[in-house]
Design an enzyme around this catalytic site. Sequence first.
Site, mmCIF file in Angstrom:
data_model
loop_
_atom_site.group_PDB
_atom_site.id
_atom_site.type_symbol
_atom_site.label_atom_id
_atom_site.label_comp_id
_atom_site.label_asym_id
_atom_site.label_seq_id
_atom_site.Cartn_x
_atom_site.Cartn_y
_atom_site.Cartn_z
ATOM 1 N N ASN A 1 -2.572 2.720 -10.226
ATOM 2 C CA ASN A 1 -1.576 1.783 -10.741
ATOM 3 C C ASN A 1 -2.267 0.443 -10.988
ATOM 4 O O ASN A 1 -2.999 -0.049 -10.123
ATOM 5 C CB ASN A 1 -0.436 1.611 -9.733
ATOM 6 C CG ASN A 1 0.327 2.903 -9.503
ATOM 7 O OD1 ASN A 1 0.389 3.753 -10.386
ATOM 8 N ND2 ASN A 1 0.899 3.054 -8.326
ATOM 9 N N ASP B 1 -1.109 7.457 3.017
ATOM 10 C CA ASP B 1 -0.203 6.385 2.623
ATOM 11 C C ASP B 1 0.885 6.237 3.693
ATOM 12 O O ASP B 1 1.387 7.219 4.229
ATOM 13 C CB ASP B 1 0.428 6.696 1.255
ATOM 14 C CG ASP B 1 1.051 5.467 0.626
ATOM 15 O OD1 ASP B 1 0.511 4.967 -0.381
ATOM 16 O OD2 ASP B 1 2.095 4.987 1.142
ATOM 17 N N ILE B 2 1.257 4.999 3.979
ATOM 18 C CA ILE B 2 2.248 4.715 5.026
ATOM 19 C C ILE B 2 3.655 5.146 4.603
ATOM 20 O O ILE B 2 4.515 5.378 5.457
ATOM 21 C CB ILE B 2 2.191 3.208 5.388
ATOM 22 C CG1 ILE B 2 2.721 2.951 6.781
ATOM 23 C CG2 ILE B 2 2.913 2.358 4.356
ATOM 24 C CD1 ILE B 2 2.398 1.558 7.307
ATOM 25 N N VAL C 1 -0.289 -3.566 -4.200
ATOM 26 C CA VAL C 1 -1.379 -4.068 -3.349
ATOM 27 C C VAL C 1 -2.573 -4.350 -4.260
ATOM 28 O O VAL C 1 -3.097 -3.431 -4.905
ATOM 29 C CB VAL C 1 -1.760 -3.065 -2.247
ATOM 30 C CG1 VAL C 1 -2.955 -3.582 -1.455
ATOM 31 C CG2 VAL C 1 -0.571 -2.811 -1.316
ATOM 32 N N HIS D 1 -7.301 0.681 -5.620
ATOM 33 C CA HIS D 1 -7.166 1.938 -4.880
ATOM 34 C C HIS D 1 -6.668 3.018 -5.819
ATOM 35 O O HIS D 1 -6.044 2.724 -6.843
ATOM 36 C CB HIS D 1 -6.197 1.787 -3.697
ATOM 37 C CG HIS D 1 -4.835 1.299 -4.091
ATOM 38 N ND1 HIS D 1 -4.579 -0.035 -4.339
ATOM 39 C CD2 HIS D 1 -3.678 1.954 -4.316
ATOM 40 C CE1 HIS D 1 -3.313 -0.176 -4.688
ATOM 41 N NE2 HIS D 1 -2.739 1.015 -4.691
ATOM 42 N N MET D 2 -6.926 4.255 -5.437
ATOM 43 C CA MET D 2 -6.445 5.409 -6.191
ATOM 44 C C MET D 2 -5.529 6.221 -5.292
ATOM 45 O O MET D 2 -5.825 6.401 -4.104
ATOM 46 C CB MET D 2 -7.645 6.252 -6.646
ATOM 47 C CG MET D 2 -7.260 7.499 -7.424
ATOM 48 S SD MET D 2 -8.743 8.394 -7.967
ATOM 49 C CE MET D 2 -9.211 7.399 -9.361
ATOM 50 N N HIS D 3 -4.412 6.689 -5.858
ATOM 51 C CA HIS D 3 -3.509 7.581 -5.125
ATOM 52 C C HIS D 3 -3.900 9.029 -5.394
ATOM 53 O O HIS D 3 -4.235 9.382 -6.530
ATOM 54 C CB HIS D 3 -2.064 7.409 -5.610
ATOM 55 C CG HIS D 3 -1.473 6.055 -5.361
ATOM 56 N ND1 HIS D 3 -0.576 5.811 -4.347
ATOM 57 C CD2 HIS D 3 -1.650 4.874 -6.002
ATOM 58 C CE1 HIS D 3 -0.217 4.532 -4.381
ATOM 59 N NE2 HIS D 3 -0.856 3.939 -5.378
HETATM 60 P P1 5GP Z 1 0.367 0.483 -5.298
HETATM 61 O O1 5GP Z 1 1.851 0.345 -5.478
HETATM 62 O O2 5GP Z 1 -0.301 -0.875 -5.210
HETATM 63 O O3 5GP Z 1 -0.282 1.389 -6.305
HETATM 64 O O4 5GP Z 1 0.177 1.248 -3.933
HETATM 65 C C1 5GP Z 1 0.155 0.636 -2.696
HETATM 66 C C2 5GP Z 1 0.393 1.735 -1.687
HETATM 67 O O5 5GP Z 1 -0.056 1.269 -0.447
HETATM 68 C C3 5GP Z 1 1.865 2.115 -1.530
HETATM 69 O O6 5GP Z 1 2.010 3.506 -1.792
HETATM 70 C C4 5GP Z 1 2.169 1.768 -0.079
HETATM 71 O O7 5GP Z 1 3.037 2.693 0.543
HETATM 72 C C5 5GP Z 1 0.795 1.752 0.550
HETATM 73 N N1 5GP Z 1 0.638 0.844 1.678
HETATM 74 C C6 5GP Z 1 1.012 -0.468 1.719
HETATM 75 N N2 5GP Z 1 0.692 -1.003 2.909
HETATM 76 C C7 5GP Z 1 0.085 -0.015 3.622
HETATM 77 C C8 5GP Z 1 -0.471 0.030 4.932
HETATM 78 O O8 5GP Z 1 -0.474 -0.945 5.697
HETATM 79 N N3 5GP Z 1 -1.007 1.223 5.343
HETATM 80 C C9 5GP Z 1 -1.017 2.326 4.529
HETATM 81 N N4 5GP Z 1 -1.559 3.449 5.032
HETATM 82 N N5 5GP Z 1 -0.501 2.315 3.287
HETATM 83 C C10 5GP Z 1 0.054 1.163 2.838
#
Ligand code: 5GP
Length: 111
Positions: free
Chosen positions: A84, A29-30, A93, A97-99
């Site tokens: 999420n 994650d970024i 996003v 996806h899964m964290h």
């Molecule tokens: P969400 O909030 O949709 O569950 O998680 C989206 C995740 O994607 C966030 O933790 C965010 O930091 C990560 N993310 C968003 N853009 C990028 C990207 O360009 N590269 C990477 N590696 N992670 C990203």
Amino acid sequence: MDCIFCRIAGKEIPSKVVHETENVLVIKDIDPQAPVHLLLIPKAHYPTLLDCDDTRLFGEIIEAAKDAAKKSGVDKSGFRLTVNTNEEGGQTVFHLHMHLLGGRALAGKMG
Ligand code: 5GP
Ligand code: ZN
């Protein structure tokens, strides 16, 4: 379609890949929320968990998570998997996806 995770999965945008299977890319994650914070991204686009009923893909994601947890050294200490979903679920996003979070003691409650 302008989807950041499609572009990452297609390797149009660089990312730190830690593991890959036929249909899933595992990247860092970024903006990590824990010492180990990985994203398991299906290569196919599904906006949310609710849009996907591919149980083989779900199995592949979970198996990739187990392998990535081992590779990252958090399998014994422990980790958390989260999907999420939609606004109040904290999804930002809209590509399924899964964290995978680990590397520190995570809060006992879910939010
Ligand atoms: P969400 O909030 O949709 O569950 O998680 C989206 C995740 O994607 C966030 O933790 C965010 O930091 C990560 N993310 C968003 N853009 C990028 C990207 O360009 N590269 C990477 N590696 N992670 C990203
Ligand atoms: Zn996408």
